[in-house]
Design a protein around this motif. Structure first.
Motif, PDB file in Angstrom:
ATOM      1  N   UNK A 417       0.811  -1.221   0.000  1.00 35.91           N
ATOM      2  CA  UNK A 417       0.000   0.000   0.000  1.00 35.91           C
ATOM      3  C   UNK A 417       0.844   1.270   0.000  1.00 35.91           C
ATOM      4  N   UNK A 418       2.108   1.188   0.413  1.00 31.71           N
ATOM      5  CA  UNK A 418       2.917   2.397   0.606  1.00 31.71           C
ATOM      6  C   UNK A 418       3.117   3.201  -0.684  1.00 31.71           C
ATOM      7  N   UNK A 419       3.499   2.580  -1.829  1.00 34.75           N
ATOM      8  CA  UNK A 419       3.665   3.409  -3.045  1.00 34.75           C
ATOM      9  C   UNK A 419       2.396   4.143  -3.448  1.00 34.75           C
ATOM     10  N   UNK A 420       1.265   3.497  -3.291  1.00 33.00           N
ATOM     11  CA  UNK A 420       0.002   4.117  -3.685  1.00 33.00           C
ATOM     12  C   UNK A 420      -0.399   5.209  -2.699  1.00 33.00           C
ATOM     13  N   UNK A 421      -0.028   5.037  -1.449  1.00 33.74           N
ATOM     14  CA  UNK A 421      -0.245   6.094  -0.457  1.00 33.74           C
ATOM     15  C   UNK A 421       0.556   7.336  -0.826  1.00 33.74           C
ATOM     16  N   UNK A 422       1.788   7.126  -1.283  1.00 38.77           N
ATOM     17  CA  UNK A 422       2.618   8.260  -1.702  1.00 38.77           C
ATOM     18  C   UNK A 422       2.024   8.953  -2.924  1.00 38.77           C
ATOM     19  N   UNK A 423       1.447   8.183  -3.850  1.00 36.72           N
ATOM     20  CA  UNK A 423       0.810   8.786  -5.023  1.00 36.72           C
ATOM     21  C   UNK A 423      -0.385   9.642  -4.621  1.00 36.72           C
ATOM     22  N   UNK A 424      -1.118   9.211  -3.609  1.00 34.45           N
ATOM     23  CA  UNK A 424      -2.238  10.023  -3.127  1.00 34.45           C
ATOM     24  C   UNK A 424      -1.748  11.329  -2.514  1.00 34.45           C
ATOM     25  N   UNK A 425      -0.616  11.280  -1.801  1.00 35.97           N
ATOM     26  CA  UNK A 425      -0.060  12.501  -1.228  1.00 35.97           C
ATOM     27  C   UNK A 425       0.486  13.420  -2.318  1.00 35.97           C
ATOM     28  N   UNK A 426       0.998  12.837  -3.401  1.00 30.57           N
ATOM     29  CA  UNK A 426       1.450  13.654  -4.532  1.00 30.57           C
ATOM     30  C   UNK A 426       0.273  14.423  -5.122  1.00 30.57           C
ATOM     31  N   UNK A 427      -0.889  13.766  -5.188  1.00 31.20           N
ATOM     32  CA  UNK A 427      -2.081  14.455  -5.690  1.00 31.20           C
ATOM     33  C   UNK A 427      -2.427  15.650  -4.813  1.00 31.20           C
ATOM     34  N   UNK A 428      -2.317  15.490  -3.496  1.00 31.02           N
ATOM     35  CA  UNK A 428      -2.593  16.615  -2.589  1.00 31.02           C
ATOM     36  C   UNK A 428      -1.645  17.771  -2.887  1.00 31.02           C
ATOM     37  N   UNK A 430      -0.157  18.415  -5.728  1.00 30.59           N
ATOM     38  CA  UNK A 430      -0.520  18.999  -7.017  1.00 30.59           C
ATOM     39  C   UNK A 430      -1.739  19.911  -6.886  1.00 30.59           C
ATOM     40  N   UNK A 431      -2.683  19.526  -6.046  1.00 29.44           N
ATOM     41  CA  UNK A 431      -3.866  20.371  -5.843  1.00 29.44           C
ATOM     42  C   UNK A 431      -3.493  21.695  -5.192  1.00 29.44           C
ATOM     43  N   UNK A 432      -2.527  21.667  -4.279  1.00 28.98           N
ATOM     44  CA  UNK A 432      -2.078  22.912  -3.656  1.00 28.98           C
ATOM     45  C   UNK A 432      -1.332  23.774  -4.667  1.00 28.98           C
ATOM     46  N   UNK A 433      -0.483  23.139  -5.484  1.00 33.58           N
ATOM     47  CA  UNK A 433       0.324  23.888  -6.447  1.00 33.58           C
ATOM     48  C   UNK A 433      -0.513  24.385  -7.622  1.00 33.58           C
ATOM     49  N   UNK A 434      -1.512  23.610  -8.025  1.00 34.17           N
ATOM     50  CA  UNK A 434      -2.315  23.950  -9.200  1.00 34.17           C
ATOM     51  C   UNK A 434      -3.803  23.890  -8.851  1.00 34.17           C
ATOM     52  N   UNK A 435      -4.317  24.887  -8.164  1.00 35.04           N
ATOM     53  CA  UNK A 435      -5.747  24.873  -7.802  1.00 35.04           C
ATOM     54  C   UNK A 435      -6.666  24.878  -9.012  1.00 35.04           C
ATOM     55  N   UNK A 436      -6.127  25.208 -10.199  1.00 36.90           N
ATOM     56  CA  UNK A 436      -6.951  25.189 -11.403  1.00 36.90           C
ATOM     57  C   UNK A 436      -7.479  23.796 -11.711  1.00 36.90           C
ATOM     58  N   UNK A 437      -6.855  22.766 -11.155  1.00 37.11           N
ATOM     59  CA  UNK A 437      -7.358  21.405 -11.336  1.00 37.11           C
ATOM     60  C   UNK A 437      -8.788  21.271 -10.831  1.00 37.11           C
ATOM     61  N   UNK A 438      -9.164  22.135  -9.905  1.00 33.82           N
ATOM     62  CA  UNK A 438     -10.529  22.140  -9.357  1.00 33.82           C
ATOM     63  C   UNK A 438     -11.331  23.301  -9.916  1.00 33.82           C
ATOM     64  N   UNK A 439     -10.767  24.500  -9.842  1.00 31.35           N
ATOM     65  CA  UNK A 439     -11.522  25.695 -10.169  1.00 31.35           C
ATOM     66  C   UNK A 439     -11.803  25.830 -11.662  1.00 31.35           C
ATOM     67  N   UNK A 440     -11.010  25.185 -12.522  1.00 29.15           N
ATOM     68  CA  UNK A 440     -11.212  25.301 -13.969  1.00 29.15           C
ATOM     69  C   UNK A 440     -12.579  24.790 -14.385  1.00 29.15           C
ATOM     70  N   UNK A 441     -13.086  23.778 -13.702  1.00 27.43           N
ATOM     71  CA  UNK A 441     -14.341  23.155 -14.080  1.00 27.43           C
ATOM     72  C   UNK A 441     -15.554  23.881 -13.505  1.00 27.43           C
ATOM     73  N   UNK A 442     -15.318  24.831 -12.611  1.00 31.94           N
ATOM     74  CA  UNK A 442     -16.427  25.518 -11.967  1.00 31.94           C
ATOM     75  C   UNK A 442     -16.805  26.763 -12.749  1.00 31.94           C
ATOM     76  N   UNK A 443     -18.051  27.186 -12.609  1.00 31.73           N
ATOM     77  CA  UNK A 443     -18.508  28.425 -13.231  1.00 31.73           C
ATOM     78  C   UNK A 443     -17.757  29.590 -12.612  1.00 31.73           C
TER      79      UNK A 443
END
Length: 482
Positions: A417-428, A430-443
């Motif tokens: 489970x450890x490598x996949x746990x690290x991938x989930x933390x990488x996503x976090x 990326x979300x902090x560095x690139x908030x457009x990953x969320x806000x781009x899809x919103x009105x």
């Protein structure tokens, strides 16, 4: 001593809650007991008026009358029915045959099917158990590394937390007082990136450690040509139809999450009937699991409201907000602290407890710092995925341990489970560095420049003011005279 206690009753109340949670006392009763105990102390010390606790009736009624929470039993019931209706088998067999000729093909199939099941069921347990029972024996039979096989199955099941119509997103939307539809739309980009990260990791393994993810031998790929495509279509078409019924209606504004969940239950019954799996025993099991989960959620939320009311009454909200907004680093420092805190708390609390206890404490500080709460909720949801993958407390690992053969050691499941746990933390990250990953899809919010607004006010002589042309005639030959 008494003055110190009065000035620090909010921190002591929070520490008392943590103590009860750490020793394993049920969350719902811990929240209510700590709230009532400190509420009585606060009344004796004169910090709150005796009739302040009368607000509890309104708080508790708002929980049981919250129509948004009706989506939880609907999506849970739908997930339990789909778990046993044969849809996962068709999807895994079809995609496994389709990608089986390439290295890591079965892993790609598990990730894609996990994403599809996540977009249908919204529950982690259904995805992990279904894929573990079907794909784990096949992956071990054809030489996949055991740690990789267990890790990819558990991780693909946790994608369900982030992919709409996730139960976590519904609860976060309720706690952050935001639209579930906006939360779903905002999570779309993050969930796509999560799937790509998982598939990218499999691709790297296929290059650097090909013996961990071998391709299926030719004799194992029994379906080719039209039979293979028909198998994939048979699994994909009902899935896409159900995804449209559940998510499409929400995104287009045709249905609320509760209404979409109800339609999803009907769709799950239809799929179970089409696969000849619809029985009274299946319906009873679904109702039993749904009742237990819904009761747990409601009791936790009731206890959280008791705790929150007293905590806010003794000034706990101001204490938390001032502490978090004064962290060094401003917004970045706040986000780093919050993510570390949620990551650590996920070792001891499940996602419902985090959403009901922690999020109401963090939301005011996030608002004060000008953070978009939709983006904040999606980021927290991505972080809470880790609660299912934490060795040794991750629920996805428990589910997998329950259905895995005894020949597979628990140690291998945890290490896998450890490598996949690290991938989930990488996503976090990326979300902090690139908030457009969320806000781009919103009105986008329309901002009107007040300096550009002009008023059409006719002058006293029937002319115009502020440099405007003549006033409207409303179909008359000339402006009326008064």
């Amino acid at each position: 001593m008494m003055d110190w206690f009065v000035h620090n009753i909010a921190p002591l109340m929070f520490l008392g809650l943590i103590f009860f949670m750490v020793i394993g006392y049920p969350a719902a009763f811990s929240l209510a007991a700590v709230g009532l105990f400190f509420g009585l102390i606060a009344i004796e010390l004169g910090l709150i008026a005796p009739d302040f606790l009368g607000n509890l009736t309104y708080q508790l009624f708002s929980v049981v009358s919250n129509e948004l929470l009706l989506a939880i039993p609907f999506f849970t019931f739908m997930g339990v029915i789909l778990e046993r209706c044969g849809l996962a088998e068709d999807l895994l067999e079809g995609f496994g045959q389709l990608f089986g000729g390439v290295r890591g093909g079965l892993s790609y199939a598990v990730i894609l099917v996990g994403a599809i099941l996540g977009a249908i069921t919204g529950t982690v347990a259904a995805s992990v158990i279904a894929m573990g029972l079907i794909s784990l024996p096949i992956m071990t039979k054809y030489g996949y590394n055991v740690r990789h096989a267990t890790g990819v199955i558990a991780a693909s099941g946790t994608i369900t937390q982030l992919i709409p119509p996730s139960l976590v997103l519904i609860v976060l939307a309720d706690q952050l007082q935001r639209s579930p539809g906006d939360m779903y739309i905002g999570a779309t980009g993050a969930s796509i990136v999560q799937v790509l990260l998982f598939m990218g990791w499999v691709f790297l393994l296929s290059i650097f450690k090909p013996d961990h993810v071998p391709a299926l031998p030719p004799e194992a790929r029994t379906l080719r040509g039209w039979p293979l495509y028909r198998k994939c279509i048979r699994g994909m078409v009902p899935s896409l139809a159900l995804i449209f019924v559940v998510l499409g209606t929400i995104f287009m504004g045709l249905a609320t999450p509760t209404e979409a969940g109800a339609m999803g239950v009907v769709g799950a019954f239809v799929l179970a009937w089409m696969n000849r799996r619809l029985t009274w025993n299946l319906v009873y099991q679904g109702m039993d699991i749904t009742m237990r989960l819904t009761a747990m959620v409601v009791f936790i939320l009731l206890g959280a409201r008791v705790f929150s009311l007293v905590f806010q009454g003794v000034g706990g909200g101001h204490w938390i907000e001032s502490m978090l907004t004064s962290l060094p680093g401003g917004v970045v420092g706040f986000l780093i602290f919050v993510n570390i805190f949620v990551f650590v708390m996920a070792f001891f609390l499940d996602f419902f407890e985090i959403a009901f206890i922690i999020i109401p404490l963090l939301a005011p500080a996030a608002t004060a710092l000008g953070i978009d709460l939709i983006w904040f909720g999606v980021m927290i949801c991505a972080n809470m995925q880790t609660s299912f993958m934490h060795p040794p407390f991750g629920f996805a690992l428990f589910y997998l341990r329950g259905i895995a053969p005894r020949t597979i050691r628990t140690r291998d499941i945890y290490l896998g489970a450890i490598p996949w746990l690290c991938l989930q933390l990488i996503l976090v990250g990326l979300l902090i560095a690139f908030p457009e990953m969320v806000t781009f899809f919103l009105d986008k919010e329309v901002v009107q420049d007040l300096d550009t607004i002009k008023s059409l006010v006719p002058g006293a002589d029937g002319g115009t003011q502020n440099g405007l042309d003549s006033p409207p005639s409303f179909g008359l030959d000339s402006p009326p005279k008064f």
